[in-house]
Design a protein around this motif. Structure first.
Motif, mmCIF file in Angstrom:
data_model
loop_
_atom_site.group_PDB
_atom_site.id
_atom_site.type_symbol
_atom_site.label_atom_id
_atom_site.label_comp_id
_atom_site.label_asym_id
_atom_site.label_seq_id
_atom_site.Cartn_x
_atom_site.Cartn_y
_atom_site.Cartn_z
ATOM 1 N N ALA B 121 -12.060 -1.492 -0.494
ATOM 2 C CA ALA B 121 -11.527 -1.714 -1.988
ATOM 3 C C ALA B 121 -9.974 -0.264 -1.273
ATOM 4 O O ALA B 121 -8.931 -0.084 -1.816
ATOM 5 C CB ALA B 121 -12.089 -1.305 -3.333
ATOM 6 N N LEU B 125 -5.781 0.041 -2.204
ATOM 7 C CA LEU B 125 -4.771 1.054 -2.669
ATOM 8 C C LEU B 125 -4.800 1.690 -1.551
ATOM 9 O O LEU B 125 -3.005 1.661 -2.183
ATOM 10 C CB LEU B 125 -5.611 1.621 -3.568
ATOM 11 C CG LEU B 125 -5.005 2.050 -4.456
ATOM 12 C CD1 LEU B 125 -4.383 1.319 -5.264
ATOM 13 C CD2 LEU B 125 -6.102 2.946 -5.456
ATOM 14 N N GLN B 126 -4.825 2.016 -1.033
ATOM 15 C CA GLN B 126 -3.976 3.401 -0.161
ATOM 16 C C GLN B 126 -3.019 2.674 0.627
ATOM 17 O O GLN B 126 -1.729 3.320 0.500
ATOM 18 C CB GLN B 126 -4.508 3.861 1.134
ATOM 19 C CG GLN B 126 -5.572 5.091 -0.054
ATOM 20 C CD GLN B 126 -4.707 5.878 -0.675
ATOM 21 O OE1 GLN B 126 -3.538 6.552 -0.316
ATOM 22 N NE2 GLN B 126 -5.607 6.838 -1.734
ATOM 23 N N ILE B 175 1.318 -2.799 -6.356
ATOM 24 C CA ILE B 175 0.217 -2.142 -6.334
ATOM 25 C C ILE B 175 -1.148 -3.264 -6.385
ATOM 26 O O ILE B 175 -1.471 -4.048 -5.811
ATOM 27 C CB ILE B 175 -0.244 -0.980 -7.181
ATOM 28 C CG1 ILE B 175 -0.004 -0.041 -5.960
ATOM 29 C CG2 ILE B 175 -1.973 -1.326 -6.693
ATOM 30 C CD1 ILE B 175 0.026 1.323 -7.069
ATOM 31 N N GLU B 176 -0.256 -4.321 -8.324
ATOM 32 C CA GLU B 176 -1.653 -5.387 -8.096
ATOM 33 C C GLU B 176 -1.455 -6.508 -7.549
ATOM 34 O O GLU B 176 -2.544 -6.864 -6.666
ATOM 35 C CB GLU B 176 -1.167 -5.356 -9.955
ATOM 36 C CG GLU B 176 -1.549 -4.836 -10.439
ATOM 37 C CD GLU B 176 -1.440 -5.268 -12.337
ATOM 38 O OE1 GLU B 176 -1.954 -4.655 -13.242
ATOM 39 O OE2 GLU B 176 -0.334 -6.002 -12.797
ATOM 40 N N VAL B 179 -2.425 -5.729 -3.878
ATOM 41 C CA VAL B 179 -3.990 -5.906 -3.369
ATOM 42 C C VAL B 179 -4.663 -7.326 -4.099
ATOM 43 O O VAL B 179 -5.393 -7.990 -3.716
ATOM 44 C CB VAL B 179 -4.483 -5.190 -4.488
ATOM 45 C CG1 VAL B 179 -6.260 -5.348 -5.221
ATOM 46 C CG2 VAL B 179 -4.416 -2.988 -4.549
#
Lengths: 173, 182
Positions: B121, B125-126, B175-176, B179
């Protein structure tokens, strides 16, 4: 008025905590062991290196050292230095020049002739300063004994005759 | 040993007999926070190390003339942001000239990095953060990881609070999306 169908929520509570709840606040980037112990020292070393005065930074710090002054000054220093370096070598340089001009003469031969010339100058000076009264038997014998390997009695007699030495002295030889 | 405040360190640097010592204390106090901000920006440890050193060298050179219009840490943080953005700009140019992709290179660094121990996870994110534009990345990292408020961020970046809120909002949305889709 038409309402924005997709309003942007700019509240301070905007975050992605709902998606990735477990990661916030954790540091997943790691550093080598003792990295933070050594970092201040390494920064200090770099500061030391960067603050060493280079030519340019020196010029910046001393605005009166403008290129129109520095370059002629440097040229003058180089010229004077050159003169000081080459001046004491003049005698040797003449010798080197003779060596170059006559490559058939080896070093031993040259040194021998050089020594003979020096010897001749020494003798000439001695003879010029001699008085008749100085030419006693002892003095003449001394000269003969010193130079018996190279100068005969006959040579000396002829030389004294040429120099108009007193005939009485000649007769004693 | 009691930790000095930034004001005390500044006074010690300016008036003390040993500014080297005062500066060393200042570095020790702020190095980790600055390092991790820079590291999140540039990803690679060696790059972060270079940038952090540059940051503190600039601090050293300009600390004597620091005018105290802002807090000392805010000023140091601003230098770190600017150095990080300059580094990424330079690296992007070098990547362009060598027909490489900056983001792809940073993703490779992340995957090959022995000093990254995040789980799946965290890695996602990175990866999503790496894909953000540089300044948006800075805004996101400052807000999400360093938990700076918008006023502090505004002082550091010289951008209005409203613009920063919008920038952070769009960063979160990107980002959402990344991911969720991966």
């Amino acid at each position: 008025m038409k309402k924005d169908q997709n309003p942007v929520n700019l509240s301070d509570t905007d975050d992605i905590g709902n998606i990735l709840p477990a990661i916030k606040g954790l540091e997943h980037f790691k550093v080598p062991e003792t990295y933070f112990d050594q970092l201040p020292g390494r920064i200090h070393d770099r500061i030391g290196k960067e603050s060493m005065p280079g030519i340019l930074s020196l010029l910046k710090k001393m605005p009166y050292l403008k290129p129109r002054i520095v370059f002629p000054l440097a040229a003058a220093i180089i010229i004077i230095g050159g003169i000081l370096i080459f001046l004491p070598r003049t005698k040797d340089s003449n010798r080197d020049l003779v060596m170059k001009q006559d490559s058939s003469v080896n070093m031993e031969e040259y040194d021998e002739s050089y020594a003979t010339e020096a010897q001749f100058e020494e003798f000439s000076y001695a003879y010029q300063t001699l008085q008749d009264s100085d030419l006693t038997n002892e003095v003449i014998s001394g000269f003969i004994s010193q130079n018996e390997n190279s100068v005969s009695e006959q040579d000396i007699a002829e030389y004294l005759k040429d120099q108009d030495i007193d005939s009485d002295v000649l007769a004693e030889l | 040993m009691a930790e000095y405040s930034d004001e005390e360190l500044l006074k010690l640097f300016r008036n003390g007999e040993n500014p080297d010592y005062a500066f060393s204390l200042l570095v020790r106090k702020h190095q980790e926070r600055i390092y991790y901000f820079v590291r999140r920006m540039v990803v690679d440890h060696q790059d972060a190390d270079d940038v952090v050193q540059n940051v503190f060298i600039k601090v050293w050179k300009n600390l004597g003339s620091f005018r105290e219009d802002s807090k000392l840490f805010t000023w140091i943080y601003r230098i770190a942001v600017n150095e990080s953005l300059s580094f990424l700009k330079g690296k992007r140019l070098r990547s362009f000239l060598s027909f490489d992709d900056l983001e792809a290179g940073m993703l490779r660094s992340l995957n090959d990095d022995n000093y990254f121990d995040g789980d799946h996870a965290m890695k996602k994110l990175q990866e999503a953060i790496i894909r953000l534009p540089s300044k948006q990345k800075a805004v996101f990292n400052m807000r999400y990881f360093d938990e700076l408020n918008y006023e502090e961020m505004s002082a550091i970046l010289g951008t209005s609070v409203g613009a920063l809120k919008a920038s952070y909002h769009f960063a979160v949305k990107k980002i959402e999306e990344y991911v969720s889709s991966n």
